[in-house]
Enzyme design. Structure first.
Site, PDB file in Angstrom:
ATOM      1  N   GLU A 294      -7.170  -5.113   9.142  1.00 57.38           N
ATOM      2  CA  GLU A 294      -6.399  -5.671   8.027  1.00 57.38           C
ATOM      3  C   GLU A 294      -5.426  -6.681   8.630  1.00 57.38           C
ATOM      4  OE1 GLU A 294      -4.336  -2.783   5.486  1.00 57.38           O
ATOM      5  OE2 GLU A 294      -2.685  -4.211   5.294  1.00 57.38           O
TER       6      GLU A 294
ATOM      7  N   ARG B 227       1.817 -11.926   6.688  1.00 60.54           N
ATOM      8  CA  ARG B 227       3.225 -12.019   7.092  1.00 60.54           C
ATOM      9  C   ARG B 227       3.450 -13.248   7.954  1.00 60.54           C
ATOM     10  NH1 ARG B 227       5.119  -5.853   8.402  1.00 60.54           N
ATOM     11  NH2 ARG B 227       3.984  -4.906   6.682  1.00 60.54           N
TER      12      ARG B 227
ATOM     13  N   LYS C 280      -2.413   2.586  -1.518  1.00 67.51           N
ATOM     14  CA  LYS C 280      -1.725   2.615  -0.227  1.00 67.51           C
ATOM     15  C   LYS C 280      -0.406   3.362  -0.411  1.00 67.51           C
ATOM     16  CE  LYS C 280       0.735  -0.801   2.576  1.00 67.51           C
ATOM     17  NZ  LYS C 280       0.468  -1.557   3.796  1.00 67.51           N
TER      18      LYS C 280
HETATM   19  C1  3PG Z   1       1.801  -2.138   6.735  1.00 65.48           C
HETATM   20  O1  3PG Z   1       1.993  -3.289   6.411  1.00 65.48           O
HETATM   21  O2  3PG Z   1       0.907  -1.440   6.255  1.00 65.48           O
HETATM   22  C2  3PG Z   1       2.730  -1.514   7.672  1.00 65.48           C
HETATM   23  O3  3PG Z   1       3.698  -2.405   8.093  1.00 65.48           O
HETATM   24  C3  3PG Z   1       2.133  -0.872   8.859  1.00 65.48           C
HETATM   25  O4  3PG Z   1       3.121  -0.017   9.256  1.00 65.48           O
HETATM   26  P1  3PG Z   1       3.509   0.213  10.781  1.00 65.48           P
HETATM   27  O5  3PG Z   1       3.800  -1.139  11.378  1.00 65.48           O
HETATM   28  O6  3PG Z   1       4.752   1.097  10.724  1.00 65.48           O
HETATM   29  O7  3PG Z   1       2.360   0.914  11.441  1.00 65.48           O
END
Ligand code: 3PG
Length: 218
Positions: free
Chosen positions: A48, A52, A136
């Site tokens: 995924e 960002r 999610k």
């Molecule tokens: C996401 O966008 O799903 C999360 O930022 C992933 O979370 P993590 O960086 O704490 O693993």
């Protein structure tokens, strides 16, 4: 079965098989292919890529073109134009941190699987009214973790969750044991700094280790 249901079914099979979705932030689109290769080498044909950074759409495009055995999703999609860019680039699914009506409507029109983020019963009901049943759970740890997820999932037996946010090799097994849990997403084994340093061998090792945690947990 319509095209959307067929696509969801294929993804569910994949998520059930691997139970782990690498959630990545890529600063440079040119890192996408070596990252995809590192994942494939470790045995995980799933990624995924989050919107960002500005590199997201191009990174998705590169992996879809060069590594067709990978299933590529787009994460942190908060607007319909990003969902369009992700679809144009070849993304097989769309993930949002929360629920977006605009992204949901777009995905329904395009028959594109959408996994909106939820943390409350109200948000789950909003998603269910749009027929989205794979959601999610984000940010998982900060929202109460396994205990809260178990409680919030209880009234919704038909809903399956992808938990992300604060998941690591330490707590992964606790999530994977939940009946409502389809897969966990996370960045702990594909950290942004490792990608920026082009530490792809290290990433491959970390992915293998994460996959071993999955096997141990299930
Ligand atoms: C996401 O966008 O799903 C999360 O930022 C992933 O979370 P993590 O960086 O704490 O693993």
């Amino acid at each position: 079965m319509d095209r959307l249901q067929q696509r969801l079914k294929t993804l569910v099979e994949l998520f059930k098989r691997y139970r782990l979705i690498p959630v990545v932030i890529l600063d440079r689109a040119e890192d996408a292919e070596p990252l995809g290769e590192a994942l494939l080498q470790a045995g995980l044909p799933l990624i995924e890529i989050t919107f960002r950074t500005d590199a997201a759409a191009e990174a998705i495009r590169r992996i879809c073109r060069r590594l067709p055995e990978m299933t590529v999703g787009a994460g942190t999609v908060i607007r319909a134009d990003q969902a369009q860019a992700a679809l144009d680039a070849g993304a097989a699914f769309i993930v949002s941190p929360g629920f977006s009506s605009a992204v949901s409507d777009f995905c329904i029109r395009q028959e594109l699987p959408y996994f909106p983020g939820v943390t409350t019963a109200t948000e789950i009901q909003m998603a269910l009214e749009r027929q989205w049943r794979i959601l999610k759970y984000f940010p998982a740890e900060a929202s109460g973790g396994v205990r809260t997820l178990r409680a919030i999932a209880a009234p919704f037996p038909g809903v399956q969750f992808i938990a992300t946010g604060g998941i690591t090799g330490e707590n992964l097994a606790d999530y994977l044991k939940l009946d409502c849990l389809l897969a966990c997403g996370g960045s702990w084994f594909v950290q942004r700094q490792l990608i920026s340093r082009r530490a792809f061998d290290e990433i491959s090792h970390r992915v293998q280790s994460a996959l071993r945690h999955v096997v141990k947990a299930t």
